[in-house]
Design an enzyme around this catalytic site. Structure first.
Site, PDB file in Angstrom:
ATOM      1  N   HIS A  42     -26.920  20.927 -11.741  1.00  0.00           N
ATOM      2  CA  HIS A  42     -25.761  20.721 -12.595  1.00  0.00           C
ATOM      3  C   HIS A  42     -26.089  21.061 -14.041  1.00  0.00           C
ATOM      4  O   HIS A  42     -27.214  20.861 -14.496  1.00  0.00           O
ATOM      5  CB  HIS A  42     -25.293  19.264 -12.518  1.00  0.00           C
ATOM      6  CG  HIS A  42     -24.867  18.866 -11.144  1.00  0.00           C
ATOM      7  ND1 HIS A  42     -24.994  17.579 -10.680  1.00  0.00           N
ATOM      8  CD2 HIS A  42     -24.317  19.567 -10.119  1.00  0.00           C
ATOM      9  CE1 HIS A  42     -24.533  17.507  -9.435  1.00  0.00           C
ATOM     10  NE2 HIS A  42     -24.124  18.706  -9.068  1.00  0.00           N
ATOM     11  N   TYR A 112     -28.344   7.984 -16.036  1.00  0.00           N
ATOM     12  CA  TYR A 112     -28.278   9.105 -16.972  1.00  0.00           C
ATOM     13  C   TYR A 112     -27.574   8.653 -18.245  1.00  0.00           C
ATOM     14  O   TYR A 112     -26.511   8.041 -18.167  1.00  0.00           O
ATOM     15  CB  TYR A 112     -27.406  10.245 -16.440  1.00  0.00           C
ATOM     16  CG  TYR A 112     -27.534  10.639 -15.005  1.00  0.00           C
ATOM     17  CD1 TYR A 112     -27.992  11.905 -14.678  1.00  0.00           C
ATOM     18  CD2 TYR A 112     -27.140   9.795 -13.971  1.00  0.00           C
ATOM     19  CE1 TYR A 112     -28.068  12.314 -13.358  1.00  0.00           C
ATOM     20  CE2 TYR A 112     -27.217  10.195 -12.648  1.00  0.00           C
ATOM     21  CZ  TYR A 112     -27.685  11.450 -12.354  1.00  0.00           C
ATOM     22  OH  TYR A 112     -27.761  11.860 -11.053  1.00  0.00           O
TER      23      TYR A 112
END
Length: 165
Positions: A42, A112
């Site tokens: 990603h 994250y």
């Protein structure tokens, strides 16, 4: 560690500043994965840029970074990092570097911190099984989301002009 449990500091902006990194998180995400799950590759093409700071809070992963910046001296190079709570490793992932990982255990929890808010129209991916990128995933039984499974190859993303500059 004491009779109450554990306490770990996983993010402090001053520690990053010592290395010339400025990260002002705008969003934080948590993923919980089963053994063999692959998430990524990603990356974001947001004008705001999207840097990430990642750590593993439960279980373990092989985290793979792929430099997708065509002007970078490390263009298309990969870095593999094993992460688990006992390693106490956190990774800073700069804008333009693709991020992926494979969970090595069930109930693996990854957190994250992102420097910009998730905007679906600015988020992209490359198939993590792409033969040009050639990531060596440690677990044979791979579980991918439909989105990652249908993600374009590196060449398809390049031809479409959907890679970081």
């Amino acid at each position: 560690l004491d009779n109450r449990g554990e306490f770990k500091e996983w993010f402090q902006c001053d520690n990053l500043k010592k290395h010339g990194i400025e990260l002002n998180p705008k969003q934080s995400n948590i993923s919980i994965s089963e053994k063999g799950v692959i998430r990524g590759i990603h990356y974001s093409l947001s004008e705001e840029f999207q840097n990430k700071y990642v750590t593993c809070l439960n279980g373990s992963i092989i985290d793979v970074l792929v430099d997708l910046r065509s002007s970078s001296p490390t263009y298309l190079e990969k870095i593999y990092v094993r992460m688990s709570p006992s390693d106490q490793i956190s990774l800073y992932i700069p804008h333009g570097v693709g991020h992926s990982f494979q969970a090595l255990e069930s109930n693996t929890l990854v957190i994250y911190a992102l420097s910009s808010i998730y905007r679906p129209e600015k988020e992209f991916g490359i198939n993590p099984l792409d033969s040009e990128i050639e990531i060596e995933w440690p677990i044979y039984e791979k579980i991918l989301s439909m989105k990652d499974e249908k993600a374009p190859s590196f060449n398809e993303a390049k031809i479409a002009g959907k890679l970081p500059q």
